[in-house]
Design a protein around this motif. Structure first.
Motif, short mmCIF file in Angstrom:
data_model
loop_
_atom_site.label_atom_id
_atom_site.label_comp_id
_atom_site.label_asym_id
_atom_site.label_seq_id
_atom_site.Cartn_x
_atom_site.Cartn_y
_atom_site.Cartn_z
N UNK A 33 0.80 -1.21 0.00
CA UNK A 33 0.00 0.00 0.00
C UNK A 33 0.84 1.27 0.00
N UNK A 34 2.08 1.17 0.49
CA UNK A 34 2.95 2.34 0.51
C UNK A 34 3.46 2.70 -0.89
N UNK A 35 3.13 1.88 -1.89
CA UNK A 35 3.51 2.19 -3.27
C UNK A 35 2.31 2.64 -4.11
N UNK A 36 1.18 2.87 -3.45
CA UNK A 36 0.03 3.47 -4.11
C UNK A 36 -0.35 4.71 -3.30
N UNK A 37 0.08 5.90 -3.74
CA UNK A 37 -0.10 7.12 -2.95
C UNK A 37 -1.53 7.47 -2.63
N UNK A 53 2.08 16.41 -3.88
CA UNK A 53 3.24 16.11 -3.03
C UNK A 53 3.30 14.63 -2.68
N UNK A 54 2.13 14.03 -2.50
CA UNK A 54 2.08 12.59 -2.19
C UNK A 54 2.59 11.77 -3.36
N UNK A 55 2.14 12.10 -4.57
CA UNK A 55 2.60 11.38 -5.75
C UNK A 55 4.08 11.64 -6.01
N UNK A 56 4.52 12.89 -5.78
CA UNK A 56 5.92 13.25 -6.02
C UNK A 56 6.89 12.54 -5.08
N UNK A 57 6.36 11.95 -4.00
CA UNK A 57 7.23 11.26 -3.03
C UNK A 57 7.55 9.83 -3.45
N UNK A 58 7.08 9.38 -4.61
CA UNK A 58 7.24 7.98 -4.98
C UNK A 58 8.70 7.54 -5.05
N UNK A 59 9.58 8.37 -5.60
CA UNK A 59 10.98 7.95 -5.67
C UNK A 59 11.63 7.94 -4.29
N UNK A 60 11.17 8.77 -3.38
CA UNK A 60 11.65 8.71 -1.99
C UNK A 60 11.24 7.38 -1.37
N UNK A 61 10.05 6.93 -1.69
CA UNK A 61 9.58 5.64 -1.18
C UNK A 61 10.45 4.50 -1.69
N UNK A 62 10.81 4.59 -2.97
CA UNK A 62 11.68 3.56 -3.54
C UNK A 62 13.05 3.57 -2.87
#
Length: 245
Positions: free
Chosen positions: A172-176, A223-232
């Protein structure tokens, strides 16, 4: 012994194979795509969500959240989707799509999410949702629920030219959009306190849920979507384990 008095976790347990799949996914995406991929190439992020109706929203908003003794990394051993029934009330179920730069582009209330409903939903709405996103591709993200990936759904996707960008299971942390749902639920609680909502019918609650979702600030969604690479990066750093998201 590693236990703490925490809110009950609704996420599934990650196993060693999940760690490996998540790590492999993170490395592959960072190696293959540029940093703006999730912002400019993914048309929308989609998921279903349930909101529990209470006749007295104010009392429910002020009530402390239930907590249990558990370890921080624990999750549910069984996460199969079942019938969502609120304690003492009904549930407003919504299927929602968000897009970078556009906010919430679609929100529809539903009663039962099965293969037939979702296949028809795709045929009715996906072309319009692709256009609303303003992106050049027809890529989208959703979770790995079997209902959302059955043969009838795959056939409907082929008809509209949609292409799923798959994410690992139990991630779920990979679906903003999951984070956006949490913000929306907090906003509903804040509204109940601010406007002193001591009574609300199910129909009024459903309208308030839909209005709240559509009025979600775009900067929060972006901002939530833009954080995806930080999540990776965090997944890589944690060797596949859960992130703070």
């Amino acid at each position: 012994m590693g236990y703490a008095f925490l809110e009950a976790r609704k996420k599934g347990i990650l196993l060693e194979k999940d760690f490996r799949e998540r790590l492999k996914f993170a490395r592959k995406v960072k190696r293959t795509y540029c940093n703006d991929f999730f912002m400019n190439d993914i048309c929308f992020y989609l998921d279903g969500v349930s909101f529990y109706h209470k006749y007295n929203p104010l009392d429910d908003a002020r009530a402390p959240k239930g907590k249990i003794w558990r370890k921080r990394k624990e999750g549910l051993s069984v996460t199969a989707k079942g019938k969502h029934v609120g304690l003492g009330g009904r549930v407003v179920k919504m299927i929602v799509a968000i897009s970078y730069g556009k906010g919430v582009i679609y929100c529809e209330q539903y009663e039962k999410l099965d293969g037939d409903y979702y296949a028809n939903f795709i045929r009715r709405n996906f072309q319009n949702m692709f256009q609303k996103s303003g992106k050049c591709s027809k890529l989208f993200v959703q979770d790995n629920c079997p209902i959302l990936n059955c043969a009838r759904v795959r056939k409907a996707l082929k008809e509209v030219g949609g292409e799923l960008f798959p994410i690992p299971k139990r991630s779920g942390d990979l679906n903003p959009i999951e984070n956006v749902f949490n913000v929306a639920k907090e906003e509903l609680r804040t509204q109940a306190i601010t406007f002193n909502l001591t009574y609300e019918s199910f129909e009024d609650f459903a309208r308030r849920v839909k209005s709240t979702l559509y009025s979600m600030p775009r900067d929060i969604i972006d901002n939530t979507i833009a954080s995806m690479f930080k999540r990776l990066d965090l997944i890589t750093k944690n060797r596949g384990r859960r992130t703070k998201y």
